[in-house]
Design a protein around this motif. Structure first.
Motif, PDB file in Angstrom:
ATOM      1  N   ARG A 159      44.883  42.835  49.343  1.00  0.00           N
ATOM      2  CA  ARG A 159      43.922  43.266  48.447  1.00  0.00           C
ATOM      3  C   ARG A 159      44.336  43.396  46.599  1.00  0.00           C
ATOM      4  O   ARG A 159      46.091  43.668  46.525  1.00  0.00           O
ATOM      5  CB  ARG A 159      43.393  44.603  48.860  1.00  0.00           C
ATOM      6  CG  ARG A 159      42.689  44.446  50.270  1.00  0.00           C
ATOM      7  CD  ARG A 159      42.195  43.347  50.592  1.00  0.00           C
ATOM      8  NE  ARG A 159      40.899  44.503  49.714  1.00  0.00           N
ATOM      9  CZ  ARG A 159      39.002  43.885  50.116  1.00  0.00           C
ATOM     10  NH1 ARG A 159      38.904  42.769  49.903  1.00  0.00           N
ATOM     11  NH2 ARG A 159      38.671  44.081  49.201  1.00  0.00           N
TER      12      ARG A 159
ATOM     13  N   GLY B  68      39.231  42.637  44.702  1.00  0.00           N
ATOM     14  CA  GLY B  68      39.064  41.643  45.205  1.00  0.00           C
ATOM     15  C   GLY B  68      40.032  41.818  46.358  1.00  0.00           C
ATOM     16  O   GLY B  68      40.890  42.246  46.593  1.00  0.00           O
ATOM     17  N   ARG B  69      40.495  40.504  46.653  1.00  0.00           N
ATOM     18  CA  ARG B  69      41.520  39.292  47.332  1.00  0.00           C
ATOM     19  C   ARG B  69      42.149  37.776  46.941  1.00  0.00           C
ATOM     20  O   ARG B  69      41.550  37.515  45.798  1.00  0.00           O
ATOM     21  CB  ARG B  69      40.808  39.696  48.848  1.00  0.00           C
ATOM     22  CG  ARG B  69      40.352  38.621  48.732  1.00  0.00           C
ATOM     23  CD  ARG B  69      39.931  38.304  50.703  1.00  0.00           C
ATOM     24  NE  ARG B  69      38.633  39.767  50.531  1.00  0.00           N
ATOM     25  CZ  ARG B  69      38.549  40.790  51.538  1.00  0.00           C
ATOM     26  NH1 ARG B  69      39.935  40.146  52.123  1.00  0.00           N
ATOM     27  NH2 ARG B  69      37.801  41.143  52.168  1.00  0.00           N
TER      28      ARG B  69
ATOM     29  N   SER C 125      38.841  35.863  44.639  1.00  0.00           N
ATOM     30  CA  SER C 125      37.588  36.772  44.978  1.00  0.00           C
ATOM     31  C   SER C 125      37.441  37.975  44.111  1.00  0.00           C
ATOM     32  O   SER C 125      38.721  39.222  44.218  1.00  0.00           O
ATOM     33  CB  SER C 125      37.260  36.268  46.067  1.00  0.00           C
ATOM     34  OG  SER C 125      37.409  37.174  47.302  1.00  0.00           O
TER      35      SER C 125
ATOM     36  N   GLU D 188      35.025  41.536  45.375  1.00  0.00           N
ATOM     37  CA  GLU D 188      33.795  41.674  45.713  1.00  0.00           C
ATOM     38  C   GLU D 188      33.013  43.202  45.552  1.00  0.00           C
ATOM     39  O   GLU D 188      32.395  43.016  45.791  1.00  0.00           O
ATOM     40  CB  GLU D 188      34.673  42.221  47.371  1.00  0.00           C
ATOM     41  CG  GLU D 188      34.582  41.016  48.368  1.00  0.00           C
ATOM     42  CD  GLU D 188      36.215  40.494  48.004  1.00  0.00           C
ATOM     43  OE1 GLU D 188      37.583  41.330  47.955  1.00  0.00           O
ATOM     44  OE2 GLU D 188      36.238  38.907  48.958  1.00  0.00           O
ATOM     45  N   LEU D 189      33.916  44.092  44.995  1.00  0.00           N
ATOM     46  CA  LEU D 189      33.806  45.025  44.124  1.00  0.00           C
ATOM     47  C   LEU D 189      34.158  45.409  42.990  1.00  0.00           C
ATOM     48  O   LEU D 189      34.612  44.864  42.569  1.00  0.00           O
ATOM     49  CB  LEU D 189      33.873  46.214  44.531  1.00  0.00           C
ATOM     50  CG  LEU D 189      34.161  46.058  46.525  1.00  0.00           C
ATOM     51  CD1 LEU D 189      35.092  47.419  47.288  1.00  0.00           C
ATOM     52  CD2 LEU D 189      32.022  46.555  46.506  1.00  0.00           C
ATOM     53  N   LYS D 190      32.607  46.315  41.717  1.00  0.00           N
ATOM     54  CA  LYS D 190      32.916  46.242  40.707  1.00  0.00           C
ATOM     55  C   LYS D 190      32.700  48.023  40.597  1.00  0.00           C
ATOM     56  O   LYS D 190      31.657  48.176  41.200  1.00  0.00           O
ATOM     57  CB  LYS D 190      32.707  45.594  39.585  1.00  0.00           C
ATOM     58  CG  LYS D 190      32.323  45.247  38.027  1.00  0.00           C
ATOM     59  CD  LYS D 190      31.295  44.425  37.342  1.00  0.00           C
ATOM     60  CE  LYS D 190      31.097  45.039  35.641  1.00  0.00           C
ATOM     61  NZ  LYS D 190      30.534  45.080  35.452  1.00  0.00           N
TER      62      LYS D 190
END
Length: 150
Positions: free
Chosen positions: A94, A120-121, A141, A143-145
């Protein structure tokens, strides 16, 4: 503990060390050394453009050197290594990204971070080439902002 366990632990440590080093080199803008963490035929999918493929060490280096110069801090965590065999492994991790608008000119200068924080990851497929672990494929990638107050 038997020798197979020790061999696996050594591979896990080497792979984790490679991934951590690559992230540190990224934050330090040490592009040539960073590109050398990748195999000649590596593929990179950046977190900011996960569907775009950058193929080959030379193209990966070029993509780094053409980036706008800015201060970044990639905080890597939850690193999990899966050893497939003595020549291949996968590292999942992560990442939390903080960045500024410009690069700090020296160690004494503090740059204000942007309000947005990205989470992300990375999934890295690694292979052993001539006794050295290298990144064969990095899939990034986001996933969160998180949008903080400005």
């Amino acid at each position: 503990m038997n020798s197979v366990d020790l061999d696996t632990m050594l591979i896990e440590w080497q792979c984790q060390k490679l991934v951590t080093r690559s992230i540190n080199l990224l934050d330090q803008s040490r592009w040539q050394e960073l590109s050398e963490c990748y195999s000649e035929d590596a593929v990179l999918h950046r977190p900011s453009a996960p569907l775009d493929k950058i193929e080959g060490r030379a193209a990966i280096l070029k993509s780094f050197t053409e980036r706008p110069s800015k201060e970044t801090c990639h905080a890597l965590s939850n690193i999990e290594v899966t050893v497939h065999d003595a020549q291949s492994a996968t590292v999942a991790s992560r990442v939390v990204l903080f960045s500024g608008e410009q690069k700090a000119p020296d160690i004494e200068t503090i740059i204000a971070a942007k309000a947005s924080v990205f989470i992300g990851r990375f999934v890295d497929d690694l292979k052993k080439v001539d006794d050295t672990w290298l990144i064969a494929k990095r899939q990034g990638s986001i996933e969160l902002k998180f949008n903080g107050s400005e």
